[in-house]
Design an enzyme around this catalytic site. Structure first.
Site, mmCIF file in Angstrom:
data_model
loop_
_atom_site.group_PDB
_atom_site.id
_atom_site.type_symbol
_atom_site.label_atom_id
_atom_site.label_comp_id
_atom_site.label_asym_id
_atom_site.label_seq_id
_atom_site.Cartn_x
_atom_site.Cartn_y
_atom_site.Cartn_z
ATOM 1 N N HIS B 322 0.811 -1.211 0.000
ATOM 2 C CA HIS B 322 0.000 0.000 0.000
ATOM 3 C C HIS B 322 0.847 1.265 0.000
ATOM 4 O O HIS B 322 0.393 2.306 -0.464
ATOM 5 C CB HIS B 322 -0.944 0.013 1.205
ATOM 6 C CG HIS B 322 -2.145 -0.849 1.002
ATOM 7 N ND1 HIS B 322 -2.140 -2.196 1.261
ATOM 8 C CD2 HIS B 322 -3.380 -0.566 0.530
ATOM 9 C CE1 HIS B 322 -3.325 -2.691 0.970
ATOM 10 N NE2 HIS B 322 -4.092 -1.737 0.518
ATOM 11 N N GLY B 323 2.019 1.205 0.549
ATOM 12 C CA GLY B 323 2.826 2.411 0.551
ATOM 13 C C GLY B 323 4.163 2.179 1.213
ATOM 14 O O GLY B 323 4.308 1.305 2.062
#
Lengths: 349, 462
Positions: B322-323
């Site tokens: 996700h990041g």
């Protein structure tokens, strides 16, 4: 065999047409709760500016939800002119949208609170208009003194840049601008507010306020992020301040009071900003104003104390606290400062 | 180009008109491919090269894997695909993160490591997973490689799902691209309704909530416990409506063009367990992680402890997907730990016994909300402040924006109604009397009450 007929295209078309009409009717009925009004702005010959339609009701539906009665000469929150009572003092109140106060209800506007706290001894004439600056105010003073006869002028100074604009004589409307304004007035008078609002959302750019521009060209590289410009201590624009104040002196010899109420303290990027970035400029402005015999009241301390006690003078539940326009608390602080100043005789009248 | 832009609306109308006018599969797919590359180039022309590289490598690798009979050669080709795809992803998305983290470990906090000025190509995480699923499925013998480079290129770049999913597998889309879809006004109408609902979710609910959430998460210490609670619940609503809104628009557009995409969300906050949550939230990512990571690690076939380890690894890597930030790693770790606990409890319960739905739902929501705090916070210190405010440790500004409260209420009602028959009328079937009025009301509402200003989809950053 069933008798049931298959719906035709015409049937579907009619069904959808009825649906669209019904939905539009629902929106027309409910939209006043959520959509601001668009009023015609007739030309006021005494003030030499366009004002909100006297006698109408103006709805504000943004950070604050409030309805405002538009009084004579487009004065917001004042249904009729105050009586000519020799015991009371009449003051002209100038400023921009912060002083106009359409975000709050009429009884919370500065004029109402001043009348209340002064025991009806002070009648404030709310002449502020959104977007005005020193040029607009000074040009209206002669006309207002002639028709409404205020004993003194009160200027709410929220952004000092309003007093740093180059001196400009706002002439009577040109034929072109009058035609454009009349056209806008026609739309405001005949078109429902929700249609104007929807069209405005569709065709205008939220950032610039101008017409929306469309981009279809592919991009090569990414646009450079706007560099956060460090706040630089700039030299105060003393000359423009002096020019505007001199011009004010030339159009009126009545007492003037400047209330300094900057957007401070504020909340930015999750922090409370305690420093007034215009402090140096205000010192210069205050000195120049006092040199010309004007009274200056600094509201920063009372704003700060209000914040410390948990009552933010700016912002609304529907918007954000610490930013935006003055709310009921802020208006009360401003009104009390006006009432106290005139009660103590700091400003002669 | 964002789904919420007027430019996109005009682009979409043109594409739909031209695509349905195309006489054959080849011309139709060529038009859609050109439109998809234009859609991507609109954001940044340079990164079309990455898309093309990924397409060509995986097309070529799949052909080679199919032709090779020696398992070692097949494995080598698969590694080429993994190396190229994950290498590009790692470079653009994780290079700076790893450099900064390494510098922090070895030189102490506050050092100035040699990071690069990299721009994350939008959608890279999504199309990388999509192409990888194709190569892995070919390697596993689940599908035969497509012979048509055109079809495969369109599969990778198809604009409705290019930048934020759903992650559509080759087995789901490639067969559809190999034929010309038949026009169906009912299906087109269904797609339009879905896209409209997605737009309402994004613009009217997610963006409204975002206005409040952004402010509170920027300075949680300024606000009261109740306001922070509202912001955390608001973020749960924002990210759900933002992402599921995007997915609805993507699925709806695909439907209008005659293709079927898999469902990506099923009212996740109704889940009675965390494993069920992941079967309802970002479903296409969850099943990707399950099929290509969790099962590849051994799944639950190698004993209890190995199962728990596999769950943890899958969720931590899912968080990192996700990041590139430690808060995402912590978020993944939290979900992994909760899944491990849930797995343990389930294995210890007597056969037939189960946790009641109310307790299950409340526990799941608590974990999910706690996770969203980590997910949204820019730093773990800020997340700690929010947790502290949630416990009413200090006073602050009481701020309750009516529209945010209303959007949270809609989130609750939407979930409650979805489990009843009311969901049937929420889909606005074409033959119901109220559908034209409801549709026109939605369009009026979008025109009147959309927040003004640019607001990208949350998942674009991933």
């Amino acid at each position: 065999m069933s008798d049931r007929r298959v719906p035709t295209a015409a049937y579907h078309g009619l069904r959808w047409l009825v649906g669209v009409v019904a939905a539009t009717a629902i929106i027309a009925v409910t939209s006043p709760c959520f959509v601001r009004s668009y009023l015609p702005r007739p030309y006021d010959t005494d003030r030499n500016v366009r004002v909100l339609q006297p006698g109408s009701n103006y709805r504000w539906r943004s950070e604050g939800y409030a309805s405002t009665t538009i009084g004579p000469h487009g004065m917001p929150g004042l249904s009729e002119l105050p009586d000519d009572d020799p015991a009371s003092i009449r003051l002209a109140f100038w400023g921009d949208s912060q002083a106009e106060g359409v975000c709050v209800a009429d009884h919370q506007k500065v004029a109402s609170v001043v009348a209340e706290v002064s025991g009806q001894d002070i009648a404030l004439l709310p002449l502020a208009r959104s977007g005005d600056n020193a040029n607009d105010w000074i040009c209206q003073i002669a006309g207002i003194e002639a028709t409404l006869g205020p004993a003194a002028h009160v200027f709410l100074v929220v952004e000092l840049s309003d007093w740093a604009v180059p001196v400009e004589t706002v002439a009577t409307e040109s034929a072109t601008s009058r035609a454009a304004d009349e056209w806008e007035n026609q739309i405001a008078a005949w078109c429902p507010a929700f249609v104007i609002h929807a069209s405005r959302n569709l065709v205008t750019d939220a950032e610039t306020g101008g017409l929306r521009t469309l981009r279809f060209r592919p991009r090569w590289g990414q646009p450079a992020p706007a560099a956060a410009s460090p706040i630089q201590e700039q030299e105060p624009p003393v000359a423009p301040y002096a020019a505007q104040l001199d011009r004010l002196r030339s159009v009126t010899d009545r007492p003037c009071l400047f209330l300094y109420a900057p957007k401070f303290p504020s909340i930015a990027r999750g922090r409370i900003v305690q420093k007034d970035s215009d402090a140096k400029a205000f010192d210069a402005f205050e000195r120049l104003a006092r040199e010309r015999g004007y009274a200056v009241v600094d509201l920063r301390d009372s704003m700060r104390r209000s914040v410390q006690s948990g009552r933010w003078p700016r912002g609304f539940h529907n918007g954000q606290f610490g930013v935006g326009h003055y709310n009921a608390t802020g208006n009360q602080l401003i009104a009390r400062a006006i009432a106290d100043t005139f009660a103590t005789g700091v400003v002669g009248h | 180009m964002l789904f919420t832009q007027i430019e996109f609306l005009l682009f979409l109308i043109l594409v739909i008109l031209v695509a349905w006018r195309c006489p054959g599969r080849r011309s139709r797919n060529t038009v859609l491919l050109a439109a998809s590359y234009y859609f991507y180039a609109y954001w940044d022309l340079r990164f079309c090269g990455l898309l093309l590289l990924s397409t060509l490598v995986d097309y070529w690798v799949a052909q080679r894997i199919d032709r090779a009979t020696d398992p070692r050669i097949r494995w080598t080709y698969l590694c080429v695909s993994l190396f190229v795809n994950l290498g590009v992803l790692a470079f653009f998305k994780y290079f700076n993160f790893f450099i900064e983290s390494a510098a922090a470990i070895f030189h102490g906090w506050g050092s100035n490591p040699g990071t690069l000025d990299l721009v994350l190509p939008v959608g890279i995480s999504f199309y990388t997973f999509q192409t990888l699923s194709y190569t892995i499925d070919v390697y596993r013998g689940k599908i035969a490689p497509t012979r048509s480079l055109l079809d495969f290129a369109l599969y990778v770049a198809f604009f409705p799902q290019l930048v934020a999913g759903p992650i559509v597998r080759a087995v789901e889309l490639l067969p559809q691209l190999a034929t010309v879809p038949q026009w169906s006004s009912g299906r087109f109408y269904g797609g339009f309704q879905l896209a409209l609902r997605g737009l309402v979710k994004k613009v009217l609910l997610a963006d409204r909530l975002g206005e409040m959430v952004d402010v509170v998460f920027a300075g949680p210490e300024l606000y009261s416990g109740w306001t922070v609670w509202l912001a955390v619940i608001g973020y749960a609503g924002q990210i759900y409506y933002d992402f599921s809104g995007y997915s609805d628009i993507a699925i709806g557009i695909a439907k209008m063009l005659g293709y079927r995409f898999p469902v990506n969300f099923r009212h996740p906050y109704l889940a009675t367990s965390l494993s069920e949550f992941w079967r309802r939230w970002h479903i296409t990512l969850s099943r990707w992680l399950r099929d290509y990571l969790y099962i590849s690690l051994g799944g639950n076939r190698r004993g209890r402890w190995r199962t728990k380890w596999n769950l943890m690894v899958t969720m931590v890597l899912g968080g990192l997907w996700h990041g590139a930030a430690w808060t995402f790693v912590l978020w993944g770790t939290l979900h992994g730990l909760a899944l491990v606990v849930e797995h343990t409890v389930r294995t210890r319960l007597r056969p037939g016994a189960r946790v009641g739905p109310v307790i299950g739902r409340m526990t799941t929501l608590a974990v999910v909300l706690a996770g969203w705090v980590l997910f949204r916070s820019e730093t773990w210190q800020r997340a700690a402040t929010i947790y502290s405010q949630l416990c009413f440790t200090r006073s602050g500004i009481d701020w309750f924006p009516p529209l945010a409260v209303l959007a949270c209420a809609i989130l609750v009602v939407d979930h409650l109604l979805w489990s009843t028959r009311a969901r049937l009328w929420m889909h606005l079937p074409a033959d119901r009397w109220y559908t034209p009025t409801a549709t026109a009301l939605l369009i009026w509402t979008l025109l009147l009450y959309s927040p003004r200003g640019f607001s990208p989809f949350v998942y674009f950053q991933f």
